[in-house]
Design a protein around this motif. Structure first.
Motif, PDB file in Angstrom:
ATOM      1  N   ASP A   1      43.195  47.460  42.527  1.00 13.33           N
ATOM      2  CA  ASP A   1      43.369  47.545  41.074  1.00 13.33           C
ATOM      3  C   ASP A   1      42.114  47.064  40.364  1.00 13.33           C
ATOM      4  O   ASP A   1      41.483  46.098  40.788  1.00 13.33           O
ATOM      5  CB  ASP A   1      44.544  46.666  40.625  1.00 13.33           C
ATOM      6  CG  ASP A   1      45.877  47.145  41.202  1.00 13.33           C
ATOM      7  OD1 ASP A   1      45.892  48.184  41.882  1.00 13.33           O
ATOM      8  OD2 ASP A   1      46.886  46.462  40.978  1.00 13.33           O
TER       9      ASP A   1
ATOM     10  N   ASN B   1      41.590  45.741  36.803  1.00 10.70           N
ATOM     11  CA  ASN B   1      42.193  45.374  35.522  1.00 10.70           C
ATOM     12  C   ASN B   1      41.162  44.880  34.503  1.00 10.70           C
ATOM     13  O   ASN B   1      41.416  44.933  33.295  1.00 10.70           O
ATOM     14  CB  ASN B   1      43.241  44.282  35.733  1.00 10.70           C
ATOM     15  CG  ASN B   1      44.410  44.780  36.565  1.00 10.70           C
ATOM     16  OD1 ASN B   1      44.834  45.923  36.419  1.00 10.70           O
ATOM     17  ND2 ASN B   1      44.927  43.952  37.455  1.00 10.70           N
TER      18      ASN B   1
ATOM     19  N   ALA C   1      40.309  46.583  31.010  1.00 12.06           N
ATOM     20  CA  ALA C   1      41.306  47.659  30.872  1.00 12.06           C
ATOM     21  C   ALA C   1      41.550  48.031  29.410  1.00 12.06           C
ATOM     22  O   ALA C   1      41.583  49.212  29.063  1.00 12.06           O
ATOM     23  CB  ALA C   1      42.617  47.244  31.531  1.00 12.06           C
TER      24      ALA C   1
END
Ligand code: ZN
Lengths: 136, 398
Positions: B258, B260, B263
């Motif tokens: 991921d 993040n 984001a």
């Protein structure tokens, strides 16, 4: 169009967004800067993502940046924004990226990397938005 | 082939995950029929109804008794409890998640011994109820702040996020509008061979370039369809799968990473195109499976917008960083191309089932059931997804 139809979409207004929007209304945009590692935050939040310190200081931004991407909308999503209109991504000199609009002209091929200057624009319904112009 | 453990922060992917589970049944609704009915102003079914039709078809396809199922995952568009109630399932393990996470969660539950046979059920009535992906009521805003945060500047819609990504990607890599057009042209080439696809008319690069912008630089043909439908999968523990099915399709390995950071301000998209996360997800799945890009016969890419495809070609190791455009032009991803990609037509042309139907196509290519669009002797199919910074790599094999 009546006044209600041209309402500028309201910003997300969490606890930490309020001081930023107040500074925009005052024509001097501030963002949080970490007291420990000097990281600037956008959007505002409760603590520094880099060092996790909650000790942040609202600090005025320089108003300098450069354009890193852009789009032109050709579909009508929002009453306040009849197409065509643009949106841009600007890297602030302080580090964060902000999504906003290019004032005065439409972006075009070759504009990525150009120096930008923060301006404050009053929308027809009185909402003040931080936007950007090409520098110089 | 095996990457350095440094790539995973010093931790090795668990080799036990290799071929831990297999898909033994797939089912879906008739999206062409429902597309026509929706266009005629009807509401053929609701999200639950589509999911349950798909589930009935998946049970038939797997040729198993419903009592074999001891795990349930409902898609994000329907309430878990109500789906379980209507499916008549009282499992010993359950979850609710999107397509690729559902496959991953099912494998995890099986690997951990919480379930042996998991039903994954998804239905979506997005077309008939007019789900909004842009504007003030944009779907997903509660989960993704970036979907709503920039609306004071008129920046709204999923397409805008991808248009902004494509613009900076074009600048960073010298990627051209024509190269972008290769994706929708190729996928129409595939969908023209797929009787289940909603849009089957072939298009040329000239058609693409002449089509209007929705959010420049994205043309109309870069956008996914919005249609109703449902998909169901049945995934079983590997040994159980061999007993229950004569044609199990194994999950060779899964990787996830991921991104993040950045984001909400979209930095992870505009600056990095999710590349670092795609690379780590890919490396993990390759390490677990012992396979690499050269072993893949078919690639399936989550394609809510065409720009996902060049990003995936670079991020998952099919093209050198900066060379996806050249790959699209010279190697090709359409019928007759070197890397058959989104062979059903994908979200752009077959059906927008938010990644779920891509799993069905992976299985069918490996079972050799794809008719005119069948990739000969397909042994390994790779599914990749990078929705909102969650980069996944799932390798299917027989
Ligand atoms: Zn800090």
């Amino acid at each position: 169009m009546s006044a209600t139809e041209v309402k500028t979409p309201r910003p997300v207004m969490g606890l930490y967004d309020k001081p930023m929007w107040e500074s925009v209304r005052a024509g001097a945009m501030k963002l949080q800067r970490c007291k420990h590692c000097a990281t600037w935050l956008y959007p505002p939040g409760p603590s520094c993502p880099k060092c996790l310190s909650p000790e942040l200081e609202w600090t005025r931004v320089s108003g300098e940046g450069k354009i890193v991407s852009w789009v032109v909308f050709h579909r009508h999503y929002l009453p306040a924004y009849p197409p065509p209109y643009n949106a841009i991504a600007v890297r602030l000199a302080e580090g964060p990226t902000m999504i906003s609009n290019l004032e005065g002209t439409m972006p075009e091929d070759g504009c990525i990397g150009r120096a930008m200057r923060l301006v404050y624009v009053t929308m027809p319904d009185g909402v003040m938005l931080p936007r950007w112009r090409y520098e110089g | 082939m095996t990457p350095s453990p440094l790539a995973f922060g010093g931790r090795h992917p668990n080799p036990r995950n290799k071929r831990a589970a297999a898909v033994i049944g797939v089912g879906h609704t008739d999206w062409v029929r429902d597309w026509q009915r929706c266009r005629a102003g009807e509401q053929p079914n609701d999200s639950l109804g589509y999911g349950l039709e798909a589930f009935r078809n998946a049970l038939k396809d797997a040729n198993i008794n419903r009592d074999e199922i001891d795990g349930l995952i409902a898609g994000p568009t329907t309430a878990y409890e109500r789906m379980g109630e209507l499916a008549g399932l009282n499992p010993r393990w359950g979850d609710q998640s999107d397509a690729v996470m559902a496959v991953s969660q099912a494998v995890m539950a099986i690997e951990a011994g919480y379930a042996e046979v998991v039903a994954l059920i998804y239905g979506n009535d997005q077309r008939s109820v007019g789900t909004q992906y842009g504007g003030p009521a944009a779907m997903g805003g509660n989960a993704h702040l970036s979907y709503v945060y920039h609306s004071p500047w008129g920046f709204t819609s999923q397409g805008a996020l991808y248009a902004l990504t494509l613009q900076s990607y074009k600048h960073a890599r010298g990627f051209t509008e024509r190269e972008m057009g290769e994706v929708s042209v190729a996928q129409r080439g595939w969908s023209s061979l797929n009787p289940n696809a909603i849009q089957r008319k072939r298009i040329s690069i000239e058609d693409y370039l002449a089509s209007h912008y929705v959010c420049q630089p994205l043309h109309l043909f870069d956008y996914c369809l919005i249609n109703d439908g449902g998909v169901a999968l049945i995934i079983a523990e590997a040994e159980r799968a061999k007993k229950l099915s004569s044609r199990p399709v194994f999950i060779e390995g899964i990787g996830r990473s991921d991104l993040n950071s950045g984001a909400t301000s979209l930095e992870s998209r505009v600056d990095e195109f999710y590349l670092p996360a795609q690379q780590v997800a890919a490396a993990q799945s390759y390490a677990v499976s012992g396979l690499g890009p050269k072993d893949m016969d078919v690639l399936q890419v989550y394609d809510s917008f065409s720009v996902h495809v060049p990003l995936a070609l670079e991020g998952y190791g099919y093209a050198k960083v900066g060379e996806a455009g050249k790959f699209l032009r010279e190697s090709g991803i359409g019928p007759g191309g070197k890397l058959p990609t989104n062979t059903s037509g994908g979200h752009l042309s077959e059906t927008y089932m938010q990644g779920w139907a891509h799993q069905v196509e992976c299985v069918r290519q490996l079972r050799g059931e794809c008719g005119d669009r069948q990739v000969k002797d397909a042994r390994h199919v790779h599914y990749t997804s990078d929705v909102a910074g969650k980069c996944f790599s799932v390798i299917y094999g027989v």
